[in-house]
Scaffold this motif. Structure first.
Motif, PDB file in Angstrom:
ATOM      1  N   GLY A 103      40.969  38.755  44.791  1.00 32.86           N
ATOM      2  CA  GLY A 103      42.342  39.175  44.558  1.00 32.86           C
ATOM      3  C   GLY A 103      42.777  39.177  43.109  1.00 32.86           C
ATOM      4  O   GLY A 103      43.826  39.735  42.779  1.00 32.86           O
ATOM      5  N   ARG A 104      41.983  38.581  42.209  1.00 30.25           N
ATOM      6  CA  ARG A 104      42.446  38.428  40.824  1.00 30.25           C
ATOM      7  C   ARG A 104      42.532  39.749  40.080  1.00 30.25           C
ATOM      8  O   ARG A 104      43.372  39.909  39.191  1.00 30.25           O
ATOM      9  CB  ARG A 104      41.537  37.439  40.070  1.00 30.25           C
ATOM     10  CG  ARG A 104      41.821  36.006  40.467  1.00 30.25           C
ATOM     11  CD  ARG A 104      41.102  34.986  39.619  1.00 30.25           C
ATOM     12  NE  ARG A 104      41.481  33.661  40.101  1.00 30.25           N
ATOM     13  CZ  ARG A 104      40.624  32.708  40.450  1.00 30.25           C
ATOM     14  NH1 ARG A 104      39.327  32.934  40.361  1.00 30.25           N
ATOM     15  NH2 ARG A 104      41.050  31.541  40.874  1.00 30.25           N
ATOM     16  N   TYR A 105      41.683  40.710  40.436  1.00 30.81           N
ATOM     17  CA  TYR A 105      41.768  42.004  39.750  1.00 30.81           C
ATOM     18  C   TYR A 105      43.114  42.659  40.043  1.00 30.81           C
ATOM     19  O   TYR A 105      43.692  43.348  39.197  1.00 30.81           O
ATOM     20  CB  TYR A 105      40.622  42.924  40.191  1.00 30.81           C
ATOM     21  CG  TYR A 105      40.868  43.590  41.528  1.00 30.81           C
ATOM     22  CD1 TYR A 105      41.434  44.845  41.608  1.00 30.81           C
ATOM     23  CD2 TYR A 105      40.571  42.922  42.717  1.00 30.81           C
ATOM     24  CE1 TYR A 105      41.689  45.436  42.832  1.00 30.81           C
ATOM     25  CE2 TYR A 105      40.812  43.499  43.933  1.00 30.81           C
ATOM     26  CZ  TYR A 105      41.375  44.754  43.989  1.00 30.81           C
ATOM     27  OH  TYR A 105      41.640  45.330  45.192  1.00 30.81           O
ATOM     28  N   GLY A 106      43.626  42.446  41.265  1.00 32.89           N
ATOM     29  CA  GLY A 106      44.924  43.018  41.625  1.00 32.89           C
ATOM     30  C   GLY A 106      46.035  42.440  40.785  1.00 32.89           C
ATOM     31  O   GLY A 106      46.983  43.149  40.396  1.00 32.89           O
ATOM     32  N   MET A 107      45.936  41.139  40.475  1.00 37.88           N
ATOM     33  CA  MET A 107      46.920  40.509  39.606  1.00 37.88           C
ATOM     34  C   MET A 107      46.875  41.141  38.214  1.00 37.88           C
ATOM     35  O   MET A 107      47.910  41.402  37.595  1.00 37.88           O
ATOM     36  CB  MET A 107      46.634  39.006  39.508  1.00 37.88           C
ATOM     37  CG  MET A 107      47.665  38.239  38.716  1.00 37.88           C
ATOM     38  SD  MET A 107      47.207  36.490  38.484  1.00 37.88           S
ATOM     39  CE  MET A 107      47.249  35.919  40.175  1.00 37.88           C
ATOM     40  N   CYS A 108      45.671  41.397  37.721  1.00 39.47           N
ATOM     41  CA  CYS A 108      45.521  42.002  36.392  1.00 39.47           C
ATOM     42  C   CYS A 108      46.110  43.412  36.361  1.00 39.47           C
ATOM     43  O   CYS A 108      46.826  43.778  35.427  1.00 39.47           O
ATOM     44  CB  CYS A 108      44.053  42.048  35.995  1.00 39.47           C
ATOM     45  SG  CYS A 108      43.270  40.451  35.915  1.00 39.47           S
TER      46      CYS A 108
END
Length: 625
Positions: free
Chosen positions: A313-318
């Motif tokens: 999910g971290r790419y979505g935050m970026c």
């Protein structure tokens, strides 16, 4: 040559497994599957960051900059983005939503009509079936309008039911995904506990198998749970008793998909600094019955499930934060172009131009990392946990800087609620804490990388016990170390970048070699005590972040030049500045690892901190006393 190899024998005290185990206990590292680290031999990795710690450069996957969307896939996501952006711009009043601290029913229906609850769910389950890059593009647009609404959606699909998408059985997907994808049911992710914080190894919630073996009985509590008061389903992590192959019973964390029902209650909404449209509560479990078929993955694999959900999910935050930054920069540029001071437009002042340039460079860096990560994921790249951690750190810190500078450019007007900028400042603050604090993630990058490097050094140490039988390996390792120590054997990155950026590529190559030597020297000097040298680990991690930044920026800007895009010259100016300044920081940070004065300064700061902590507050007197 043998003398260089003998220096490695000091690593007899170093055990990479224990470094990360102790780091979990000492710095509350939450996202590591400890059982995986019990293996004596460190498995090979394709991660650029992981190999960076050994002085290697596995960069083939990063060049050219990934293009994973076909024209048809790109057209599809843009067809979704355009009307969605129009709806957000005309139908959503972010300040009103924040004042009410909840999303209105008509807004909920708009989100359902847009398909916003199931962006990555396959169409057969009622979703849009977007890949990671498409999802990131949609998130980049929506986050620019209201982070609170985005957190509500992200807590639902990026982490809330992501475990079902990643690990769910066909029966689980058939049963749950349709209602979740259409927004008829809402999901939440329940990992954090009152006494554990970032330390997921300290989870106290416990699930016990019923006597008939058909259900798990869950007791415990979770805190700071987004959607906690409104969710119908929860991905919950709890301790369970697991039998090891040796027959020993051991506590391991298991992931469960839990229905809201008898015994599951929520506390009142928590009052927060920002993202107020997002519901956040404590959640309590009192003998909650969970059918055995609601285990996500396998029993005892909860840490692995949690880690992969968060990494995924971290790419979505970026991507999302790059959207926030884009909107903030637009507001700042519009104000600078129209506001006059001392007879001139703000835009004419070089001090303002520097702010705008730095804000734009941070956006370029964040956006480049976001789509590098999503592109690699869509291409099937599996080993990206360190790249994801770095991208999250960069995105959250860059967004904080950009929105704060936007407020500064607007001055008193920016401090007023009506512009929406002060709301942005409050909203983005949580992202340096969300999904692993940036302090924890820096240590995670450093210690995971050193674990990998230490494993390779241990192989050399082991080989030295039988030097005759391992002569070829030792000779090769010794030669390589000598060549690296005198600046030779640097990776050839020039061949991958556009000729305009050959000098920057050479700097990157040298920094990779310097970094590997710095890691080796730290391991030899401190062995397993390196876990206590967190000031040094932070500098090492910051160097890794800057090296990765250079790599990603050179990949993206090279593609722009190779394709003759209209913005190539502007990108060149930003890329060269980003790389130059990153190189300066890398040199400073790596040099400080062995600088006597820097180490003395560290001890002075530690002494000052200890005095304040022992006193429970400031120690130094008042100048008027």
């Amino acid at each position: 040559m043998l003398s260089t190899l003998r220096s490695v024998t000091k690593l007899s005290q170093f055990r990479g497994v224990n470094i990360l185990k102790d780091s979990v206990r000492n710095v509350s590292q939450a996202k590591v599957d400890l059982d995986r680290l019990e293996k004596i031999k460190v498995p090979e990795s394709n991660s650029f960051i992981q190999n960076l710690f050994t002085g290697e450069a596995k960069i083939e996957s990063f060049f050219p900059y990934p293009k994973v969307l076909s024209d048809e896939e790109l057209s599809f996501v843009e067809m979704v983005v355009e009307p969605a952006e129009r709806i957000y711009a005309t139908e959503f009043d972010a300040l009103k939503v924040e004042k009410n601290e909840q999303i209105e029913e008509r807004h909920m229906q708009l989100l359902k009509d847009m398909g916003a609850f199931g962006v990555q769910v396959p169409p057969e389950y009622g979703g849009m079936g977007m890949n990671n890059t498409q999802y990131g593009r949609l998130g980049e647009m929506t986050v620019g309008y209201d982070l609170g609404t985005t957190i509500f959606l992200g807590a639902h699909q990026s982490i809330g039911y992501k475990g079902i998408l990643l690990y769910g059985t066909k029966e689980q997907k058939d049963r749950y995904l349709h209602d979740l994808a259409t927004g008829e049911k809402i999901a939440a992710f329940a990992l954090t506990e009152p006494s554990a914080g970032s330390d997921a190894s300290g989870i106290k919630s416990r699930a016990v198998l019923s006597e008939d073996g058909n259900n798990w009985i869950l007791n415990g509590s979770k805190t700071y749970i987004s959607n906690g008061g409104i969710a119908d389903y929860f991905t919950v992590f709890a301790q369970t008793a697991v039998k090891t192959p040796s027959g020993e019973t051991k506590d391991k964390v298991t992931a469960f998909f839990v229905h809201r029902g008898p015994g599951l209650t929520s506390g009142p909404p928590m009052e927060k600094m920002g993202i107020k449209a997002s519901n956040t509560t404590e959640v309590y479990f009192d003998n909650v019955v969970i059918p055995k078929e609601n285990v996500i993955g396998t029993v005892g694999d909860g840490f692995k499930v949690a880690m992969n959900i968060l990494n995924n999910g971290r790419y979505g935050m970026c991507c999302g934060l790059s959207g926030t930054m884009r909107r903030a920069i637009t507001i700042a540029a519009e104000h600078a172009n129209n506001r006059s001071q001392f007879g001139n437009k703000l835009a004419s002042f070089t001090g303002i131009q520097e702010k705008i340039a730095r804000m734009s460079m941070m956006h370029y860096q964040t956006q480049s990392m976001a789509y590098m990560l999503s592109g690699m994921m869509d291409k099937g790249f599996k080993d990206y946990q360190l790249e994801a951690a770095i991208s999250k750190v960069v995105a959250s810190e860059s967004a904080s800087y950009v929105v704060d500078e936007t407020l500064q450019i607007l001055g008193g007007m920016g401090y007023m609620r009506e512009t929406g900028v002060e709301k942005m400042v409050r909203d983005v603050r949580i992202f340096r804490i969300f999904e692993g604090t940036n302090e924890i993630l820096r240590l995670f990058v450093a210690l995971t990388g050193m674990q990998y490097a230490g494993g390779h050094l241990r192989e050399i140490q082991s080989a030295m016990k039988n030097p005759i039988g391992n002569l070829g390996m030792l000779f090769g390792a010794g030669t390589k170390r000598i060549r690296r120590s005198i600046g030779m054997d640097a990776p050839d990155i020039v061949q991958y970048v556009h000729p305009e950026f050959h000098e920057e590529a050479k700097l990157l190559s040298k920094n990779i070699v310097k970094f590997g030597l710095a890691v080796e020297n730290l391991l030899i000097k401190y062995t397993r005590e390196i876990i206590h040298e967190q000031m040094l680990l932070n500098r090492l991690s910051n160097s890794a972040i800057d090296i990765y930044t250079m790599l990603v920026i050179l990949s993206r800007v090279s593609r722009s030049f190779n394709k003759n895009v209209l913005t190539a010259e502007v990108e060149k100016n930003m890329a060269k500045t980003i790389c130059s300044e990153a190189n300066i920081r890398i040199e400073r940070n790596l040099n400080s690892l062995k600088c006597k004065q820097a180490l003395k300064n560290d001890e002075c700061m530690r002494a000052a901190a200890r005095a304040v902590l022992e006193n429970g507050g400031l120690v130094h007197g008042h100048p008027l006393d």
